[in-house]
Design a protein around this motif. Structure first.
Motif, PDB file in Angstrom:
ATOM      1  N   MET A 598       0.550  -1.583   0.068  1.00 21.88           N
ATOM      2  CA  MET A 598       0.146   0.237   0.096  1.00 21.88           C
ATOM      3  C   MET A 598       0.462   0.948   0.108  1.00 21.88           C
ATOM      4  O   MET A 598       0.304   2.423  -0.710  1.00 21.88           O
ATOM      5  CB  MET A 598      -1.422   0.474   1.127  1.00 21.88           C
ATOM      6  N   THR A 599       1.846   0.902   0.942  1.00 12.91           N
ATOM      7  CA  THR A 599       3.126   2.758   0.860  1.00 12.91           C
ATOM      8  C   THR A 599       3.495   2.624  -0.468  1.00 12.91           C
ATOM      9  O   THR A 599       3.473   3.855  -1.089  1.00 12.91           O
ATOM     10  CB  THR A 599       3.585   2.523   2.084  1.00 12.91           C
ATOM     11  N   ILE A 600       3.498   1.728  -1.054  1.00 13.95           N
ATOM     12  CA  ILE A 600       4.693   1.400  -2.733  1.00 13.95           C
ATOM     13  C   ILE A 600       3.699   2.889  -3.753  1.00 13.95           C
ATOM     14  O   ILE A 600       3.938   3.378  -4.819  1.00 13.95           O
ATOM     15  CB  ILE A 600       4.676  -0.274  -3.117  1.00 13.95           C
ATOM     16  N   VAL A 601       2.250   2.466  -3.329  1.00 13.18           N
ATOM     17  CA  VAL A 601       1.335   3.033  -4.198  1.00 13.18           C
ATOM     18  C   VAL A 601       1.287   4.517  -4.088  1.00 13.18           C
ATOM     19  O   VAL A 601       1.008   5.938  -4.375  1.00 13.18           O
ATOM     20  CB  VAL A 601       0.072   2.633  -4.273  1.00 13.18           C
ATOM     21  N   LEU A 602       1.352   5.164  -2.864  1.00 13.46           N
ATOM     22  CA  LEU A 602       1.341   6.163  -1.960  1.00 13.46           C
ATOM     23  C   LEU A 602       2.581   6.374  -2.221  1.00 13.46           C
ATOM     24  O   LEU A 602       2.374   7.898  -2.686  1.00 13.46           O
ATOM     25  CB  LEU A 602       1.087   5.752  -0.270  1.00 13.46           C
ATOM     26  N   ASN A 603       3.795   6.404  -2.347  1.00 16.22           N
ATOM     27  CA  ASN A 603       4.550   6.518  -2.083  1.00 16.22           C
ATOM     28  C   ASN A 603       5.093   7.271  -3.716  1.00 16.22           C
ATOM     29  O   ASN A 603       5.469   8.612  -4.528  1.00 16.22           O
ATOM     30  CB  ASN A 603       6.035   6.063  -1.508  1.00 16.22           C
ATOM     31  N   ASN A 604       4.008   6.862  -4.707  1.00 18.14           N
ATOM     32  CA  ASN A 604       4.860   6.809  -5.838  1.00 18.14           C
ATOM     33  C   ASN A 604       3.275   7.423  -7.077  1.00 18.14           C
ATOM     34  O   ASN A 604       2.968   6.664  -8.498  1.00 18.14           O
ATOM     35  CB  ASN A 604       5.167   5.346  -6.394  1.00 18.14           C
ATOM     36  N   ARG A 605       2.138   7.212  -6.540  1.00 24.45           N
ATOM     37  CA  ARG A 605       1.510   8.007  -6.414  1.00 24.45           C
ATOM     38  C   ARG A 605       1.427   8.810  -8.141  1.00 24.45           C
ATOM     39  O   ARG A 605       1.414   8.292  -9.092  1.00 24.45           O
ATOM     40  CB  ARG A 605      -0.194   8.145  -5.739  1.00 24.45           C
ATOM     41  N   TYR A 606       2.267   9.466  -8.216  1.00 24.78           N
ATOM     42  CA  TYR A 606       2.753  10.550  -8.587  1.00 24.78           C
ATOM     43  C   TYR A 606       3.014  10.111 -10.035  1.00 24.78           C
ATOM     44  O   TYR A 606       3.114  10.355 -11.482  1.00 24.78           O
ATOM     45  CB  TYR A 606       3.404  11.764  -8.059  1.00 24.78           C
ATOM     46  N   VAL A 607       4.028   9.266 -10.049  1.00 24.52           N
ATOM     47  CA  VAL A 607       4.673   8.356 -11.119  1.00 24.52           C
ATOM     48  C   VAL A 607       3.525   7.708 -11.699  1.00 24.52           C
ATOM     49  O   VAL A 607       3.262   7.529 -12.956  1.00 24.52           O
ATOM     50  CB  VAL A 607       5.788   6.976 -10.794  1.00 24.52           C
ATOM     51  N   PHE A 608       2.514   6.762 -11.002  1.00 25.36           N
ATOM     52  CA  PHE A 608       1.446   6.494 -12.218  1.00 25.36           C
ATOM     53  C   PHE A 608       0.828   6.901 -12.753  1.00 25.36           C
ATOM     54  O   PHE A 608       0.339   7.165 -13.753  1.00 25.36           O
ATOM     55  CB  PHE A 608       0.607   5.713 -11.053  1.00 25.36           C
ATOM     56  N   GLU A 609       0.528   8.598 -11.619  1.00 26.55           N
ATOM     57  CA  GLU A 609      -0.070   9.656 -12.471  1.00 26.55           C
ATOM     58  C   GLU A 609       0.049   9.856 -14.198  1.00 26.55           C
ATOM     59  O   GLU A 609      -0.013   9.765 -15.024  1.00 26.55           O
ATOM     60  CB  GLU A 609      -0.278  10.771 -11.649  1.00 26.55           C
ATOM     61  N   ASP A 610       1.559  10.307 -13.910  1.00 25.64           N
ATOM     62  CA  ASP A 610       2.697  10.956 -15.051  1.00 25.64           C
ATOM     63  C   ASP A 610       1.887   9.130 -16.144  1.00 25.64           C
ATOM     64  O   ASP A 610       2.219   9.716 -17.587  1.00 25.64           O
ATOM     65  CB  ASP A 610       4.096  10.618 -14.536  1.00 25.64           C
ATOM     66  N   LEU A 611       2.311   8.044 -15.892  1.00 25.96           N
ATOM     67  CA  LEU A 611       2.254   7.041 -16.844  1.00 25.96           C
ATOM     68  C   LEU A 611       1.274   6.475 -17.239  1.00 25.96           C
ATOM     69  O   LEU A 611      -0.010   6.172 -18.766  1.00 25.96           O
ATOM     70  CB  LEU A 611       2.601   5.533 -16.279  1.00 25.96           C
ATOM     71  N   LYS A 612      -0.305   7.893 -16.590  1.00 26.22           N
ATOM     72  CA  LYS A 612      -0.704   7.325 -17.387  1.00 26.22           C
ATOM     73  C   LYS A 612      -1.305   8.385 -18.375  1.00 26.22           C
ATOM     74  O   LYS A 612      -2.145   8.537 -19.065  1.00 26.22           O
ATOM     75  CB  LYS A 612      -2.191   7.626 -16.314  1.00 26.22           C
ATOM     76  N   ARG A 613      -1.051   9.519 -17.872  1.00 25.70           N
ATOM     77  CA  ARG A 613      -0.838  10.882 -18.944  1.00 25.70           C
ATOM     78  C   ARG A 613      -0.239  10.211 -20.469  1.00 25.70           C
ATOM     79  O   ARG A 613      -0.685  11.477 -20.776  1.00 25.70           O
ATOM     80  CB  ARG A 613      -0.543  11.969 -17.940  1.00 25.70           C
ATOM     81  N   LEU A 614       0.487   9.746 -20.062  1.00 25.10           N
ATOM     82  CA  LEU A 614       1.560   8.984 -20.784  1.00 25.10           C
ATOM     83  C   LEU A 614       0.959   8.439 -22.167  1.00 25.10           C
ATOM     84  O   LEU A 614       1.405   7.609 -22.676  1.00 25.10           O
ATOM     85  CB  LEU A 614       3.298   9.180 -20.834  1.00 25.10           C
TER      86      LEU A 614
END
Length: 698
Positions: A598-614
């Motif tokens: 769960m903390t992996i997702v919380l700490n890297n939310r911005y990375v996953f958001e950037d991937l979705k935008r790409l």
């Protein structure tokens, strides 16, 4: 107008998720530690697990592993909480609040959260134990399963609570000491890469784990046999390479992985980079989870190893019943047993009875000199039960021819069961007349049913008659075998057991380790025999169904049907304690792994958001999530289970220098158990992946 205090409350409310996670981690840690310590200090458990026995040592050893895991988990949860809180602190600092101004409020919040979560965890630990224990009782119940608590266990919970609060306050102070506001505000996005040692660290780590296991196990053995020295507790530091090796294995997993990437170096680059740049957190979590899983597996293995060995031994018995008794006891004879069997519609057959002598044996013993010792021959080392050549043949059907002045010891057919046998005797003594004869050891006879914690020997018939002259009834005995014609009855087995017990006098109310020859020698030297000290295991005719009586009574009969049917109730506390240990450690490991995902997702939310935008597809994001969550569950399970399985094989081999058929059968069952545990971890992994996807989509 909003004051600084109002803003502080509003920011705290915005960080409620992190506070809840911190509360949950502390609550779980205190619950698990309290539950485990409540069981360790419970009179229910301490009454059954013998003092100084291996079962108690194993219980304490696994508790140390669980305590280590929970301490690291709590420190990690505290650090994670403050990393997320750093943004709140930075905002308040940017508005002009000084560290001195924020310190009281932060300490108040930390103390409140820590105290509330810890108190609730401590309180919940006792009902948690009660619920689990009563669930166990549905599987196996006995008179000893009445659970009682000794609240001295709260001392351990209190110490752990102090550790929780101290770590939280230190973290709070550390973050407030920072002066760079921008660094504080972006603390949660700061990476924690680990130092790369090179690809050699993985193989070297595996070597260190194996070397540490062998060194830790062999260290006390070398001290004992090589230097005649009792190994001190600190020698367990030889196990330290295991933990260093585990760390290196986890480091290699996080930084490099275990698959060669020469052909496709960019495969899973995003997932590997995310894991690598947060390596410190990941490595620590993997290490703690591995230790807890190893402890869980060690506790779980106790059940099949004990159960399979006993089941195979019972099944291999050539007779349905075996018992022995002193000649001065008025026990049921063949006619009385046949009459008792007839009441249950049964017929006794193959009834065999043979006399034996209880003689004093000299031998070589250890004489302590502080922590060291030396060997010395003493004239009265132990008591031995001696059959003549004819008596042994009458019972077993096996003919033995012994030279005059020689004796044999009876062990199991697979060559085990030697630990209670005396091979160094040179003189046998009649304990009534103190007439002695010289003897020499002539090897081993093999008959499983005559192998127990007291041991049988076979003596040349002439010597048997010579040394047995004028021996009183208390130093003579009879060994008896018989079968039931057709299918046995549990009611008869139980009736025979209680009838046999009622025929013994109070002088026979002694445990199996009680040695009258050793007592005689200790008293003759002006010493108190160790078997007469109050801390030793006691047996009582008033409680014949207790584990202590069934396991340790010196004259406990063997009944195939009774031993099969009453196994769970006889060993219920042992089985339930180790099953409880396995559940506690597994829960801790699973919760730590799930929290890490769960903390992996919380700490890297911005990375996953950037991937979705790409333009990353849901399938691609799912693949990346699995690449992150997979090692968190897979590596600790493989390493923890594999290392403990190897260690258990080492322990089995070290007991008698071989792996017996029953031990091999037990290890095969353990392998299936590992598969079952693996499926449970896989189910939790699937749940974690599902919730990670939900967090990203939300």
């Amino acid at each position: 107008m909003m004051t600084l205090k109002d803003l502080e409350k509003k920011l705290q409310k915005a960080d409620a998720k992190q506070a809840k996670l911190y509360l949950f981690c502390n609550f779980i840690s205190l619950l698990l530690i309290t539950a485990y310590s409540a069981m360790m200090f419970s009179p229910t458990v301490l009454l059954v697990l013998p003092q100084g026995g291996d079962s108690r040592k194993q219980m304490v050893a696994i508790f140390v592993l669980a305590l280590f895991g929970c301490v690291v988990f709590t420190i990690y949860a505290s650090g994670l909480f403050f990393r997320k809180k750093a943004k709140q602190l930075g905002t308040l600092m940017a508005l002009g609040a000084s560290g001195r101004r924020l310190l009281p409020g932060l300490f108040r919040e930390v103390l409140t959260l820590s105290a509330v979560s810890s108190f609730l965890g401590i309180v919940a630990g006792f009902p948690f134990v009660w619920i689990l224990w009563n669930c166990f009782k549905l599987i196996s119940d006995s008179s000893q399963m009445a659970l009682t608590f000794d609240f001295k266990c709260l001392y351990l919970s209190a110490v752990f609570f102090v550790i929780v609060v101290a770590c939280s306050c230190l973290n709070a102070y550390r973050y407030l000491k920072k002066t760079n506001i921008m660094e504080v505000m972006h603390e949660e996005h700061r990476n924690e890469p680990v130092r790369e040692l090179g690809r050699w660290c993985g193989p070297v780590g595996i070597g260190l784990v194996l070397a540490g296991a062998v060194l830790g196990y062999m260290g006390p053995v070398v001290c004992y046999y090589g230097f005649q020295f009792y190994a001190p507790a600190w020698i367990n530091i030889l196990y330290a390479p295991v933990f260093v090796g585990l760390y290196m294995i986890m480091l290699h997993t996080v930084v490099y992985g275990w698959r060669p990437r020469k052909k496709d170096p960019y495969k899973n680059l995003i997932a590997r980079s995310m894991m690598k740049f947060q390596g410190k957190q990941t490595v620590n979590n993997l290490l703690v989870s591995t230790v807890l899983i190893a402890g869980s597996v060690f506790g779980m293995f106790y059940l099949p190893m004990t159960g399979v060995e006993r089941a195979m031994e019972i099944k291999s018995r050539p007779y349905d019943y075996y018992y022995h008794y002193r000649a001065d006891q008025n026990v049921p004879d063949e006619e009385e047993i046949s009459t008792l069997a007839a009441k249950h519609g049964l017929v006794v057959k193959d009834f065999k009875k043979a006399p034996y002598l209880s003689l004093g044996m000299d031998g070589i013993t250890e004489v302590e000199e502080g922590r060291s010792f030396h060997y010395e021959r003493i004239p009265f080392k132990c008591e031995g039960r001696f059959l003549s050549e004819e008596s042994y043949e009458a019972l077993t059907g096996e003919k033995i021819a012994l030279e005059k002045g020689s004796y044999m010891a009876v062990c199991k057919s697979d060559g085990t069961g030697l630990q209670f046998l005396e091979e160094t005797a040179q003189v046998l003594t009649n304990m009534e007349t103190f007439q002695s004869i010289p003897v020499k050891f002539a090897g081993y006879a093999h008959y499983d049913l005559l192998t127990d914690s007291s041991g049988y020997y076979v003596l040349n018939s002439e010597d048997y008659e010579s040394v047995g002259q004028d021996l009183g009834g208390e130093w003579m005995g009879e060994a008896v075998f018989f079968n039931i014609d057709g299918e046995d009855s549990y009611e008869f087995a139980q009736d025979f057991f209680y009838t046999l017990i009622s025929s013994f006098g109070p002088e026979c109310e002694i445990p199996s380790y009680y040695d009258r020859v050793s007592k005689y020698y200790a008293n003759s030297q002006g010493e108190v025999y160790w078997g007469d000290t109050p801390d030793m295991t006691e047996v009582s005719f008033s409680d014949p169904d207790s584990s202590n009586f069934r396991i340790y009574w010196k004259y406990m009969p063997k009944s195939r049907l009774l031993d099969q049917t009453d196994y769970n109730s006889t060993f219920s506390v042992f089985l339930m304690m180790f099953l409880f240990i396995a559940i506690i450690c597994s829960l801790a490991a699973v919760i730590i792994e799930y929290t890490r995902c769960m903390t992996i997702v919380l700490n890297n939310r911005y990375v996953f958001e950037d991937l979705k935008r790409l333009g990353a597809s849901p399938g691609f994001l799912l693949k990346e999530i699995r690449s992150q969550a997979g090692p968190v569950f897979k590596i600790p399970a493989i390493v923890g289970m594999g290392a403990m399985y190897f260690l258990y094989i080492l322990l089995m081999y070290g007991n008698d220098g071989k792996i017996t058929a029953s031990e091999a059968g037990g290890m095969a069952v353990c392998l299936f158990i590992l598969m079952g545990i693996g499926l449970i971890y896989y189910a939790v992994y699937r749940l974690a992946v599902k919730n990670m996807c939900h967090q990203i989509q939300g």
